[in-house]
Write a protein that holds these residues in place. Structure first.
Motif, PDB file in Angstrom:
ATOM      1  N   ARG A  89       0.822  -1.216   0.000  1.00  0.00           N
ATOM      2  CA  ARG A  89       0.000   0.000   0.000  1.00  0.00           C
ATOM      3  C   ARG A  89       0.854   1.264   0.000  1.00  0.00           C
ATOM      4  NH1 ARG A  89       0.724  -2.058   4.688  1.00  0.00           N
ATOM      5  NH2 ARG A  89       0.626  -0.876   6.612  1.00  0.00           N
ATOM      6  N   GLY A  90       2.155   1.139   0.273  1.00  0.00           N
ATOM      7  CA  GLY A  90       3.047   2.306   0.214  1.00  0.00           C
ATOM      8  C   GLY A  90       3.577   2.594  -1.184  1.00  0.00           C
ATOM      9  N   LEU A  91       3.158   1.790  -2.157  1.00  0.00           N
ATOM     10  CA  LEU A  91       3.606   2.046  -3.537  1.00  0.00           C
ATOM     11  C   LEU A  91       2.616   3.022  -4.188  1.00  0.00           C
ATOM     12  CD1 LEU A  91       5.737   1.150  -5.673  1.00  0.00           C
ATOM     13  CD2 LEU A  91       4.026  -0.483  -6.499  1.00  0.00           C
ATOM     14  N   VAL A  92       3.099   4.218  -4.478  1.00  0.00           N
ATOM     15  CA  VAL A  92       2.173   5.279  -4.889  1.00  0.00           C
ATOM     16  C   VAL A  92       1.643   5.017  -6.307  1.00  0.00           C
ATOM     17  CG1 VAL A  92       3.258   7.018  -3.404  1.00  0.00           C
ATOM     18  CG2 VAL A  92       4.016   6.772  -5.777  1.00  0.00           C
ATOM     19  N   ALA A  93       0.510   5.674  -6.615  1.00  0.00           N
ATOM     20  CA  ALA A  93      -0.188   5.432  -7.887  1.00  0.00           C
ATOM     21  C   ALA A  93       0.717   5.716  -9.085  1.00  0.00           C
ATOM     22  CB  ALA A  93      -1.454   6.287  -7.940  1.00  0.00           C
ATOM     23  N   SER A  94       1.554   6.769  -8.988  1.00  0.00           N
ATOM     24  CA  SER A  94       2.385   7.107 -10.162  1.00  0.00           C
ATOM     25  C   SER A  94       3.408   5.995 -10.436  1.00  0.00           C
ATOM     26  CB  SER A  94       3.087   8.454  -9.955  1.00  0.00           C
ATOM     27  OG  SER A  94       3.823   8.419  -8.757  1.00  0.00           O
ATOM     28  N   ASP A  95       3.917   5.351  -9.394  1.00  0.00           N
ATOM     29  CA  ASP A  95       4.862   4.242  -9.606  1.00  0.00           C
ATOM     30  C   ASP A  95       4.142   3.042 -10.223  1.00  0.00           C
ATOM     31  OD1 ASP A  95       7.076   5.569  -8.759  1.00  0.00           O
ATOM     32  OD2 ASP A  95       7.064   4.749  -6.716  1.00  0.00           O
ATOM     33  N   ARG A  96       2.932   2.779  -9.746  1.00  0.00           N
ATOM     34  CA  ARG A  96       2.160   1.662 -10.330  1.00  0.00           C
ATOM     35  C   ARG A  96       1.930   1.927 -11.815  1.00  0.00           C
ATOM     36  NH1 ARG A  96      -1.591  -0.705  -5.630  1.00  0.00           N
ATOM     37  NH2 ARG A  96      -0.274  -0.047  -3.924  1.00  0.00           N
ATOM     38  N   GLN A  97       1.596   3.198 -12.110  1.00  0.00           N
ATOM     39  CA  GLN A  97       1.313   3.553 -13.502  1.00  0.00           C
ATOM     40  C   GLN A  97       2.557   3.417 -14.373  1.00  0.00           C
ATOM     41  OE1 GLN A  97      -1.885   3.933 -14.272  1.00  0.00           O
ATOM     42  NE2 GLN A  97      -1.102   3.776 -16.379  1.00  0.00           N
ATOM     43  N   ARG A  98       3.717   3.839 -13.812  1.00  0.00           N
ATOM     44  CA  ARG A  98       4.974   3.704 -14.572  1.00  0.00           C
ATOM     45  C   ARG A  98       5.215   2.257 -14.956  1.00  0.00           C
ATOM     46  NH1 ARG A  98      10.469   5.329 -12.284  1.00  0.00           N
ATOM     47  NH2 ARG A  98      11.214   4.892 -14.373  1.00  0.00           N
ATOM     48  N   LEU A  99       4.975   1.371 -13.994  1.00  0.00           N
ATOM     49  CA  LEU A  99       5.180  -0.054 -14.267  1.00  0.00           C
ATOM     50  C   LEU A  99       4.213  -0.539 -15.351  1.00  0.00           C
ATOM     51  CD1 LEU A  99       5.638  -1.208 -10.555  1.00  0.00           C
ATOM     52  CD2 LEU A  99       7.341  -1.500 -12.363  1.00  0.00           C
ATOM     53  N   ARG A 100       2.947  -0.132 -15.203  1.00  0.00           N
ATOM     54  CA  ARG A 100       1.946  -0.574 -16.187  1.00  0.00           C
ATOM     55  C   ARG A 100       2.273  -0.018 -17.569  1.00  0.00           C
ATOM     56  NH1 ARG A 100      -2.098   0.282 -11.912  1.00  0.00           N
ATOM     57  NH2 ARG A 100      -2.679  -1.798 -11.198  1.00  0.00           N
ATOM     58  N   ASP A 101       2.627   1.279 -17.619  1.00  0.00           N
ATOM     59  CA  ASP A 101       2.934   1.906 -18.907  1.00  0.00           C
ATOM     60  C   ASP A 101       4.093   1.204 -19.612  1.00  0.00           C
ATOM     61  OD1 ASP A 101       0.926   3.679 -18.450  1.00  0.00           O
ATOM     62  OD2 ASP A 101       2.218   5.360 -17.856  1.00  0.00           O
ATOM     63  N   ALA A 102       5.026   0.711 -18.789  1.00  0.00           N
ATOM     64  CA  ALA A 102       6.200   0.042 -19.392  1.00  0.00           C
ATOM     65  C   ALA A 102       5.848  -1.375 -19.851  1.00  0.00           C
ATOM     66  CB  ALA A 102       7.335  -0.007 -18.384  1.00  0.00           C
ATOM     67  N   GLY A 103       4.663  -1.867 -19.451  1.00  0.00           N
ATOM     68  CA  GLY A 103       4.266  -3.213 -19.868  1.00  0.00           C
ATOM     69  C   GLY A 103       4.628  -4.286 -18.850  1.00  0.00           C
ATOM     70  N   VAL A 104       4.946  -3.861 -17.628  1.00  0.00           N
ATOM     71  CA  VAL A 104       5.179  -4.842 -16.563  1.00  0.00           C
ATOM     72  C   VAL A 104       3.819  -5.395 -16.141  1.00  0.00           C
ATOM     73  CG1 VAL A 104       5.956  -5.135 -14.168  1.00  0.00           C
ATOM     74  CG2 VAL A 104       7.252  -3.662 -15.741  1.00  0.00           C
ATOM     75  N   GLU A 105       3.718  -6.713 -16.075  1.00  0.00           N
ATOM     76  CA  GLU A 105       2.436  -7.315 -15.668  1.00  0.00           C
ATOM     77  C   GLU A 105       2.362  -7.334 -14.148  1.00  0.00           C
ATOM     78  OE1 GLU A 105       0.387  -9.890 -17.805  1.00  0.00           O
ATOM     79  OE2 GLU A 105       1.904 -10.330 -19.319  1.00  0.00           O
ATOM     80  N   LEU A 106       1.291  -6.778 -13.606  1.00  0.00           N
ATOM     81  CA  LEU A 106       1.145  -6.685 -12.148  1.00  0.00           C
ATOM     82  C   LEU A 106       0.021  -7.593 -11.674  1.00  0.00           C
ATOM     83  CD1 LEU A 106       1.308  -2.812 -11.530  1.00  0.00           C
ATOM     84  CD2 LEU A 106       3.162  -4.472 -11.427  1.00  0.00           C
ATOM     85  N   ALA A 107       0.213  -8.175 -10.516  1.00  0.00           N
ATOM     86  CA  ALA A 107      -0.880  -8.907  -9.864  1.00  0.00           C
ATOM     87  C   ALA A 107      -0.833  -8.561  -8.388  1.00  0.00           C
ATOM     88  CB  ALA A 107      -0.710 -10.405 -10.063  1.00  0.00           C
ATOM     89  N   PHE A 108      -2.004  -8.483  -7.768  1.00  0.00           N
ATOM     90  CA  PHE A 108      -2.082  -8.142  -6.339  1.00  0.00           C
ATOM     91  C   PHE A 108      -2.722  -9.300  -5.594  1.00  0.00           C
ATOM     92  CE2 PHE A 108      -1.548  -4.215  -8.534  1.00  0.00           C
ATOM     93  CZ  PHE A 108      -0.715  -3.482  -7.712  1.00  0.00           C
ATOM     94  N   TYR A 109      -1.995  -9.827  -4.623  1.00  0.00           N
ATOM     95  CA  TYR A 109      -2.487 -10.987  -3.882  1.00  0.00           C
ATOM     96  C   TYR A 109      -3.552 -10.568  -2.871  1.00  0.00           C
ATOM     97  CZ  TYR A 109      -2.524 -15.059  -0.855  1.00  0.00           C
ATOM     98  OH  TYR A 109      -2.920 -16.145  -0.114  1.00  0.00           O
ATOM     99  N   ASN A 110      -4.660 -11.256  -2.901  1.00  0.00           N
ATOM    100  CA  ASN A 110      -5.748 -11.103  -1.930  1.00  0.00           C
ATOM    101  C   ASN A 110      -6.127  -9.638  -1.697  1.00  0.00           C
ATOM    102  OD1 ASN A 110      -7.752 -11.920  -0.194  1.00  0.00           O
ATOM    103  ND2 ASN A 110      -6.390 -12.210   1.564  1.00  0.00           N
ATOM    104  N   ARG A 111      -6.779  -9.068  -2.694  1.00  0.00           N
ATOM    105  CA  ARG A 111      -7.232  -7.673  -2.598  1.00  0.00           C
ATOM    106  C   ARG A 111      -8.011  -7.452  -1.308  1.00  0.00           C
ATOM    107  NH1 ARG A 111      -5.155  -3.717  -5.928  1.00  0.00           N
ATOM    108  NH2 ARG A 111      -5.280  -4.276  -8.121  1.00  0.00           N
ATOM    109  N   LEU A 112      -7.721  -6.348  -0.644  1.00  0.00           N
ATOM    110  CA  LEU A 112      -8.403  -6.047   0.624  1.00  0.00           C
ATOM    111  C   LEU A 112      -9.859  -5.663   0.338  1.00  0.00           C
ATOM    112  CD1 LEU A 112      -5.513  -3.879   2.053  1.00  0.00           C
ATOM    113  CD2 LEU A 112      -6.214  -6.096   2.951  1.00  0.00           C
ATOM    114  N   ARG A 113     -10.775  -6.262   1.085  1.00  0.00           N
ATOM    115  CA  ARG A 113     -12.191  -5.912   0.939  1.00  0.00           C
ATOM    116  C   ARG A 113     -12.889  -6.147   2.262  1.00  0.00           C
ATOM    117  NH1 ARG A 113     -13.775  -9.321  -3.662  1.00  0.00           N
ATOM    118  NH2 ARG A 113     -15.040 -10.310  -2.060  1.00  0.00           N
ATOM    119  N   VAL A 114     -13.716  -5.179   2.656  1.00  0.00           N
ATOM    120  CA  VAL A 114     -14.351  -5.258   3.984  1.00  0.00           C
ATOM    121  C   VAL A 114     -15.109  -6.573   4.152  1.00  0.00           C
ATOM    122  CG1 VAL A 114     -16.026  -4.170   5.512  1.00  0.00           C
ATOM    123  CG2 VAL A 114     -14.509  -2.758   4.106  1.00  0.00           C
TER     124      VAL A 114
END
Ligand SMILES: O=P(O)(O)OC[C@H](O)CO
Length: 410
Positions: A92-117
């Motif tokens: 959760r400390g990875l800011v949105a702009s860093d996530r976007q940089r990774l996505r824009d570069a074509g890095v495939e991202l996956a998030f384990y067990n998305r938090l949900r109430v």
């Protein structure tokens, strides 16, 4: 609720019932401190020719991630495939702009067990593993997160950490382990062509469930073929191979049992095994973080175990130079290093992965390093322990009690 989570994970194939095999032909190097291992990780990424896999629990924006993202972007520009598996809570400390940089570069991202109430306590299930694998040839495993805390002070908090750089056939197993979690997160099957090592290692078929025949491998065999290694995992309460193997090694240790963990809340059976080993005359030492821990509550809760351990002859050291975040066990000629803190919470809820190694050279390296770490630590004697002030005892009792209640509830 816990049972249904386990069933659900079983159905999706996240669990692996069969232990990973012992493999020979591997080489490893111990890397101490972020200033050593982060540049080595970036260098491996820059030298990659085909694929890069990352799986990390603690990921936060900052200098470490800036450099890592730069290297991943370069890898993508060279046409490499990059898969990055993050834990939804730990990242959760990875800011949105860093996530976007990774996505824009074509890095495939996956998030384990998305938090949900509405997941209630299933939100506690986290992917706590730490892995970088490059080309199916090289891997980095150990206890680090990808964040500035692991940089030396004053750039970071200077958390003390150990990582292992591995090269050899065992990296194939790390890739397969990664692929299982990826499939669970993204419903996508990844298949990797194994790297062809010239001294192709074997899964040692005759190792037996406890790896007993592996332990009789001669040092000449290891020198010739390379270190013996196996991946060991924990995947919730029903699959606790790391803990089982730790306990077995503690019970079988003859000379030395040195255990380092960042959060010392081990099960009763591990504590008993430690006491028994010390009574047998084994040199049992615990290296714990001391009051520089980032979770002082856990540190004080863990202290309620000291008295019985000290009475049994266990030597307890608290690291004083910084927060010691490393997670490693050295038992005679056997080493286990990785993500697992061996505490109740980790074992109950997390995906963990350690590298088990039988390699005299690594043992020597690790022994030297731990001796240095003991020098930067305060050894607690039974006499000083019994003389500590009443308010400290009260504090430890209350926090220990709270920790026990929390574990009962969840
Ligand atoms: O969980 P660890 O052992 O990787 O340590 C990271 C901590 O959660 C940071 O507070």
């Amino acid at each position: 609720m816990k049972g249904s989570l386990v069933r659900q994970l079983n159905q999706t194939g996240l669990y692996r019932r069969q232990p990973w095999p012992w493999r020979d032909g591997n080489h490893s190097r111990l890397l101490v401190g972020g200033a050593r291992y982060f540049p080595a990780m970036v260098e491996s990424i820059d030298q990659a020719q085909e694929r890069i896999l990352l799986e990390f629990y603690l990921v936060s924006s900052g200098r470490v991630m800036d450099e890592l993202i730069d290297s991943l972007v370069r890898a993508r520009q060279r046409g490499l495939r990059v898969w990055f598996l993050l834990d939804d809570f730990g990242s959760r400390g990875l800011v949105a702009s860093d996530r976007q940089r990774l996505r824009d570069a074509g890095v495939e991202l996956a998030f384990y067990n998305r938090l949900r109430v509405d997941k209630w306590n299933r939100n506690f299930a986290r992917d706590h593993r730490k892995l970088l694998a490059v080309d199916g040839r090289v891997a980095f495993v150990g206890g680090t997160g990808l964040c500035d805390e692991f940089l030396p002070a004053p750039q970071g908090a200077g958390w003390h950490e150990l990582m292992l750089r591995i090269e050899g056939p065992v990296v194939t197993d790390w890739e397969q382990l990664f692929a299982r979690v990826w499939r669970w997160c993204r419903a996508q099957q990844l298949t990797f062509t194994p790297f062809r090592f010239s001294n192709a290692g074997y899964g040692l078929a005759d190792a037996g469930r406890d790896g007993s025949s592996v332990h009789s491998a001669s040092s000449e065999f290891i020198a010739e073929r390379g270190g013996l290694m196996k991946v060991s995992t924990c995947e919730g309460p029903q699959q606790q191979e790391i803990k089982i193997n730790f306990r077995r090694r503690i019970n079988e240790s003859e000379q030395r049992l040195w255990l380092v963990t960042a959060y010392f809340l081990p099960s009763w059976s591990i504590r008993r095994a430690l006491r028994r080993a010390a009574r047998r005359g084994v040199d049992v030492r615990l290296l714990l973080p001391g009051d520089l821990s980032d979770h002082p509550g856990i540190f004080y809760a863990s202290r309620r175990y000291y008295q019985r351990l000290l009475r049994a002859g266990v030597k307890i050291y608290e690291y004083r130079a910084s927060f010691n975040h490393s997670k490693v066990c050295l038992s005679d000629d056997w080493v286990s290093i990785g993500s697992c803190n061996l505490d109740h919470w980790n074992l109950r809820w997390n995906l963990e992965a350690n590298q088990e190694v039988i390699d005299p050279q690594l043992c020597r390296q690790l022994q030297q390093q731990l001796r240095r770490d003991f020098e930067f630590s305060h050894q607690i004697s039974l006499r000083s322990w019994l003389a500590r002030p009443l308010w400290r005892r009260l504090y430890e009792f209350v926090l220990g009690y709270l920790a026990a209640i929390l574990l009962r509830i969840f």
